[in-house]
Design a protein around this motif. Structure first.
Motif, PDB file in Angstrom:
ATOM      1  N   ALA A  38       0.835  -1.203   0.000  1.00  0.00           N
ATOM      2  CA  ALA A  38       0.000   0.000   0.000  1.00  0.00           C
ATOM      3  C   ALA A  38       0.868   1.251   0.000  1.00  0.00           C
ATOM      4  N   ASN A  39       0.310   2.334  -0.512  1.00  0.00           N
ATOM      5  CA  ASN A  39       0.949   3.640  -0.414  1.00  0.00           C
ATOM      6  C   ASN A  39       0.426   4.347   0.830  1.00  0.00           C
ATOM      7  N   VAL A  40       1.348   4.921   1.597  1.00  0.00           N
ATOM      8  CA  VAL A  40       0.977   5.723   2.766  1.00  0.00           C
ATOM      9  C   VAL A  40       1.726   7.046   2.687  1.00  0.00           C
ATOM     10  N   LEU A  41       1.301   8.004   3.487  1.00  0.00           N
ATOM     11  CA  LEU A  41       2.005   9.280   3.527  1.00  0.00           C
ATOM     12  C   LEU A  41       3.447   9.044   3.959  1.00  0.00           C
ATOM     13  N   SER A  42       4.380   9.641   3.241  1.00  0.00           N
ATOM     14  CA  SER A  42       5.809   9.408   3.490  1.00  0.00           C
ATOM     15  C   SER A  42       6.214   9.727   4.917  1.00  0.00           C
ATOM     16  N   GLU A  56      -6.590   5.564 -13.406  1.00  0.00           N
ATOM     17  CA  GLU A  56      -5.588   5.343 -14.453  1.00  0.00           C
ATOM     18  C   GLU A  56      -4.155   5.437 -13.921  1.00  0.00           C
ATOM     19  N   CYS A  57      -3.984   5.925 -12.716  1.00  0.00           N
ATOM     20  CA  CYS A  57      -2.658   6.096 -12.121  1.00  0.00           C
ATOM     21  C   CYS A  57      -2.032   4.729 -11.830  1.00  0.00           C
ATOM     22  N   PRO A  58      -0.738   4.555 -12.103  1.00  0.00           N
ATOM     23  CA  PRO A  58      -0.094   3.266 -11.818  1.00  0.00           C
ATOM     24  C   PRO A  58      -0.046   2.919 -10.330  1.00  0.00           C
ATOM     25  N   SER A  59      -0.278   3.892  -9.468  1.00  0.00           N
ATOM     26  CA  SER A  59      -0.281   3.640  -8.026  1.00  0.00           C
ATOM     27  C   SER A  59      -1.671   3.393  -7.456  1.00  0.00           C
ATOM     28  N   HIS A  60      -2.699   3.502  -8.285  1.00  0.00           N
ATOM     29  CA  HIS A  60      -4.063   3.422  -7.755  1.00  0.00           C
ATOM     30  C   HIS A  60      -4.300   2.151  -6.933  1.00  0.00           C
ATOM     31  N   GLY A  61      -3.822   1.024  -7.399  1.00  0.00           N
ATOM     32  CA  GLY A  61      -4.003  -0.232  -6.675  1.00  0.00           C
ATOM     33  C   GLY A  61      -3.309  -0.258  -5.321  1.00  0.00           C
ATOM     34  N   CYS A 111       1.902  12.458  -7.883  1.00  0.00           N
ATOM     35  CA  CYS A 111       0.563  12.179  -7.371  1.00  0.00           C
ATOM     36  C   CYS A 111      -0.376  13.308  -7.795  1.00  0.00           C
ATOM     37  N   ALA A 112      -1.476  12.945  -8.449  1.00  0.00           N
ATOM     38  CA  ALA A 112      -2.456  13.936  -8.908  1.00  0.00           C
ATOM     39  C   ALA A 112      -3.154  14.632  -7.742  1.00  0.00           C
ATOM     40  N   LEU A 113      -3.095  14.042  -6.553  1.00  0.00           N
ATOM     41  CA  LEU A 113      -3.693  14.657  -5.364  1.00  0.00           C
ATOM     42  C   LEU A 113      -2.640  15.372  -4.524  1.00  0.00           C
TER      43      LEU A 113
END
Length: 149
Positions: A78-82, A101-106, A133-135
């Motif tokens: 998972a991605n979390v805040l750094s 569509e982002c490669p990190s979405h999953g 990151c688009a966000l």
């Protein structure tokens, strides 16, 4: 902890991971319910072994039937805040992301982890697969510890 369960024969591959979704309405009245419905809903599992000499059983959910396998709870990438990405730390996911569509979405919306849950980081894997990151979130790819099923 290894658990023996029944899964669809098409899914019965060593190393395959899945998130147990719980009982289907088609399970009602099945004689194998106790062997199939013995996992924890929402938990990610990895198939660690296929039971040899086990027969394929008819199933109303899986068109090719089910067979016995051994599974264990699996870690969740998972991605979390750094700023929260430390091995052993307890964190929640950063929040929903509409950018499918982002490669990190999953990794931002991973199967087997909920936004409301705090999870323990087992290890920090490094940079996420996206460039930006688009966000505008500063994210790090980690692996959440496998939950006991």
């Amino acid at each position: 902890m290894t658990t023996v369960t029944l899964i669809g024969t098409r899914l019965a591959d060593t190393g395959r991971e899945f998130v147990y979704q719980g009982e289907s309405p088609d399970c009602e009245g099945c004689p194998y319910r106790s062997q199939c419905l013995n996992l924890s809903e929402g938990t990610r599992y990895r198939v660690t072994g296929i039971r040899e000499n086990a027969q394929t059983l008819d199933c109303a959910v899986h068109d090719a039937g089910v067979r016995a396998v051994e599974v264990e709870p699996a870690p969740v990438p998972a991605n979390v805040l750094s700023k929260q990405a430390y091995a052993g730390g307890r964190v929640s996911l950063a929040g929903p992301c509409p950018h499918t569509e982002c490669p990190s979405h999953g990794y931002c919306v991973p199967d087997g982890a909920d936004f409301d849950d705090e999870r323990v980081i087992d290890q920090v894997l490094g940079e996420p697969p996206h460039d930006v990151c688009a966000l505008d979130r500063d994210l790090t790819l980690v692996e959440f510890r496998a939950e006991d099923g």
